[in-house]
Motif scaffolding. Sequence first.
Motif, PDB file in Angstrom:
ATOM      1  N   ALA A 297       0.815  -1.220   0.000  1.00  0.00           N
ATOM      2  CA  ALA A 297       0.000   0.000   0.000  1.00  0.00           C
ATOM      3  C   ALA A 297       0.846   1.267   0.000  1.00  0.00           C
ATOM      4  CB  ALA A 297      -0.967   0.011   1.187  1.00  0.00           C
ATOM      5  N   LEU A 298       2.011   1.222  -0.639  1.00  0.00           N
ATOM      6  CA  LEU A 298       2.867   2.400  -0.695  1.00  0.00           C
ATOM      7  C   LEU A 298       2.475   3.370  -1.801  1.00  0.00           C
ATOM      8  CD1 LEU A 298       6.417   0.937   0.072  1.00  0.00           C
ATOM      9  CD2 LEU A 298       4.916   2.267   1.552  1.00  0.00           C
ATOM     10  N   VAL A 299       1.362   3.134  -2.465  1.00  0.00           N
ATOM     11  CA  VAL A 299       0.846   4.065  -3.470  1.00  0.00           C
ATOM     12  C   VAL A 299       0.252   5.280  -2.758  1.00  0.00           C
ATOM     13  CG1 VAL A 299      -0.856   4.379  -5.307  1.00  0.00           C
ATOM     14  CG2 VAL A 299       0.387   2.215  -5.113  1.00  0.00           C
ATOM     15  N   HIS A 300       0.651   6.470  -3.164  1.00  0.00           N
ATOM     16  CA  HIS A 300       0.088   7.701  -2.594  1.00  0.00           C
ATOM     17  C   HIS A 300      -1.398   7.740  -2.935  1.00  0.00           C
ATOM     18  CE1 HIS A 300      -0.646  11.870  -1.667  1.00  0.00           C
ATOM     19  NE2 HIS A 300       0.639  12.163  -1.504  1.00  0.00           N
TER      20      HIS A 300
ATOM     21  N   THR B 162      -2.438  10.754  -5.306  1.00  0.00           N
ATOM     22  CA  THR B 162      -1.740  11.030  -6.559  1.00  0.00           C
ATOM     23  C   THR B 162      -1.440   9.778  -7.377  1.00  0.00           C
ATOM     24  OG1 THR B 162       0.504  10.843  -5.636  1.00  0.00           O
ATOM     25  CG2 THR B 162      -0.592  12.996  -5.452  1.00  0.00           C
ATOM     26  N   GLY B 163      -1.322   8.626  -6.726  1.00  0.00           N
ATOM     27  CA  GLY B 163      -0.982   7.391  -7.428  1.00  0.00           C
ATOM     28  C   GLY B 163       0.502   7.131  -7.548  1.00  0.00           C
ATOM     29  N   TYR B 164       1.357   8.036  -7.077  1.00  0.00           N
ATOM     30  CA  TYR B 164       2.797   7.837  -7.181  1.00  0.00           C
ATOM     31  C   TYR B 164       3.278   6.827  -6.136  1.00  0.00           C
ATOM     32  CZ  TYR B 164       3.359  11.778 -10.397  1.00  0.00           C
ATOM     33  OH  TYR B 164       3.311  12.603 -11.495  1.00  0.00           O
ATOM     34  N   SER B 165       4.293   6.042  -6.508  1.00  0.00           N
ATOM     35  CA  SER B 165       4.845   5.087  -5.542  1.00  0.00           C
ATOM     36  C   SER B 165       6.300   4.722  -5.816  1.00  0.00           C
ATOM     37  CB  SER B 165       4.011   3.798  -5.529  1.00  0.00           C
ATOM     38  OG  SER B 165       4.116   3.110  -6.768  1.00  0.00           O
ATOM     39  N   VAL B 166       6.772   4.845  -7.047  1.00  0.00           N
ATOM     40  CA  VAL B 166       8.086   4.292  -7.389  1.00  0.00           C
ATOM     41  C   VAL B 166       9.210   4.987  -6.635  1.00  0.00           C
ATOM     42  CG1 VAL B 166       9.747   3.918  -9.242  1.00  0.00           C
ATOM     43  CG2 VAL B 166       7.346   3.433  -9.625  1.00  0.00           C
TER      44      VAL B 166
ATOM     45  N   HIS C  89      -0.536   8.740   5.927  1.00  0.00           N
ATOM     46  CA  HIS C  89      -1.321   7.958   4.968  1.00  0.00           C
ATOM     47  C   HIS C  89      -2.815   8.145   5.224  1.00  0.00           C
ATOM     48  CE1 HIS C  89      -1.920   4.718   2.055  1.00  0.00           C
ATOM     49  NE2 HIS C  89      -2.812   4.198   2.876  1.00  0.00           N
ATOM     50  N   THR C  90      -3.209   8.167   6.479  1.00  0.00           N
ATOM     51  CA  THR C  90      -4.623   8.392   6.819  1.00  0.00           C
ATOM     52  C   THR C  90      -5.080   9.762   6.337  1.00  0.00           C
ATOM     53  OG1 THR C  90      -4.473   6.939   8.744  1.00  0.00           O
ATOM     54  CG2 THR C  90      -6.271   8.534   8.721  1.00  0.00           C
ATOM     55  N   MET C  91      -4.242  10.759   6.486  1.00  0.00           N
ATOM     56  CA  MET C  91      -4.581  12.102   6.023  1.00  0.00           C
ATOM     57  C   MET C  91      -4.712  12.129   4.498  1.00  0.00           C
ATOM     58  SD  MET C  91      -2.013  14.130   8.580  1.00  0.00           S
ATOM     59  CE  MET C  91      -2.487  15.782   8.105  1.00  0.00           C
ATOM     60  N   ARG C  92      -3.816  11.443   3.824  1.00  0.00           N
ATOM     61  CA  ARG C  92      -3.891  11.401   2.362  1.00  0.00           C
ATOM     62  C   ARG C  92      -5.119  10.632   1.894  1.00  0.00           C
ATOM     63  NH1 ARG C  92       2.546  10.083   1.193  1.00  0.00           N
ATOM     64  NH2 ARG C  92       3.291  12.256   1.293  1.00  0.00           N
ATOM     65  N   ARG C  93      -5.527   9.622   2.648  1.00  0.00           N
ATOM     66  CA  ARG C  93      -6.761   8.913   2.301  1.00  0.00           C
ATOM     67  C   ARG C  93      -7.964   9.861   2.388  1.00  0.00           C
ATOM     68  NH1 ARG C  93      -6.792   3.063   2.127  1.00  0.00           N
ATOM     69  NH2 ARG C  93      -9.060   3.238   2.043  1.00  0.00           N
TER      70      ARG C  93
ATOM     71  N   ALA D 133       5.476  18.739   1.271  1.00  0.00           N
ATOM     72  CA  ALA D 133       5.149  17.921   2.440  1.00  0.00           C
ATOM     73  C   ALA D 133       3.997  16.977   2.136  1.00  0.00           C
ATOM     74  CB  ALA D 133       4.799  18.830   3.622  1.00  0.00           C
ATOM     75  N   TYR D 134       2.961  17.474   1.454  1.00  0.00           N
ATOM     76  CA  TYR D 134       1.800  16.628   1.175  1.00  0.00           C
ATOM     77  C   TYR D 134       2.090  15.614   0.078  1.00  0.00           C
ATOM     78  CZ  TYR D 134      -2.945  15.109   0.330  1.00  0.00           C
ATOM     79  OH  TYR D 134      -4.065  14.331   0.197  1.00  0.00           O
ATOM     80  N   LEU D 135       2.846  16.020  -0.928  1.00  0.00           N
ATOM     81  CA  LEU D 135       3.082  15.143  -2.069  1.00  0.00           C
ATOM     82  C   LEU D 135       4.179  14.118  -1.811  1.00  0.00           C
ATOM     83  CD1 LEU D 135       2.978  17.725  -5.006  1.00  0.00           C
ATOM     84  CD2 LEU D 135       1.217  16.049  -4.416  1.00  0.00           C
TER      85      LEU D 135
END
Length: 368
Positions: A244-247, A250-254, A296-300, A331-333
């Motif tokens: 679950a490391l996908v943001h 945004t969908g970024y993870s790599v 992660h909870t905040m980004r959700r 910070a958010y991204l």
Amino acid sequence: MIVLGGGPAGRALAGACATSGLETTLVDPRPERPWTATYGAWADELPSGTPVAAVAPVTRAIGVEAHVLDRAYAVIDNARLQVPHPDVLVETGKGVRTVVGPRGTTVLLADGRTLTAALVVDATGAPPSRGRVEQTAAGVVVAATDAKALVAEGEALIMDWRQPPTTGVDWPTFLYAVPLDGDRVLLEETSLARRPGLPVAELRTRLAARLAQHGVDLSDVEEQVRFPVDLNRPAKLAFGAAAALVHPATGYSVATTLTLAPLVAAAIADALPRGPRAARAAARQVVWSPAAKVVHTMRRHGLRVLLAMPPEHVPEFFDLFFGLPEELRRAYLSDREDVAGATKAMAELFRGAPWRLRRTMVLAPQDR
């Protein structure tokens, strides 16, 4: 060590484990298959030495208005990143079952073979996305000269929320335009998040209409994207999208997985003399520290806001976001453990939003 999955996350972790002195096996059904996806990231997020195919020093985003962002953008060189570490043993196969024991873990492969190691990490990617929120996209590669009307030389267009003239579904999409090298540019119509994902056929229609406005013909779609973004943290030991490391927003993870791989490997190597249980706990602590869980909870919540927002408000919302100070956007991204920074970014976004957007931010439904 056994790492299941030979994508960017699996290769990065396997290589880092081998560098840390661990005997490492990488298991993948088709380890020689070239990666066809385009992996982009903010250049300052990538670890030193990451192979890149192109770097755009100028980055733009468009909501209702245009914004120039003070961050370079990079497209990863898949061929070089895919080269396995020389000390990693590569096995062709697919893991279908793992059995965790007190002294190690056994993996049953689809062909009937079994492999055993002290630790097994699942890096096979995101689970099936049925019923989940998905990011989808349809893209075409064109000559850089043909893309000049959409994106200037030496720049990346991260988001252009101006809607194309032809749409069949009332759902906002954006154009993503990035250089692949000096001569080619990827133009991709993207649905940031939707349940279910916006169909590729709709995205192709929108892309064709958008390009036609600028006299660019749409050839065959060369890239299709579909993956879930509302992933839950798994109980098993996993890495990359499988962890679950996908943001979520945004969908970024790599870039995150490439950065974490040597940290996870070092934690495993340090803890493994105390046994597999200690090594698993150490790896989980790196992947999902308490601060990372909070962010992660905040980004959700940010994802839920996007899903609940009326389509006509989305460009305005991103104008507000890209108008934030650079350190708050970053910070958010990008920083998955900066609780204070993510909190301040969301608070500033709320403070600057009109009431019609504030209402959505507050009343966005909870996760299903």
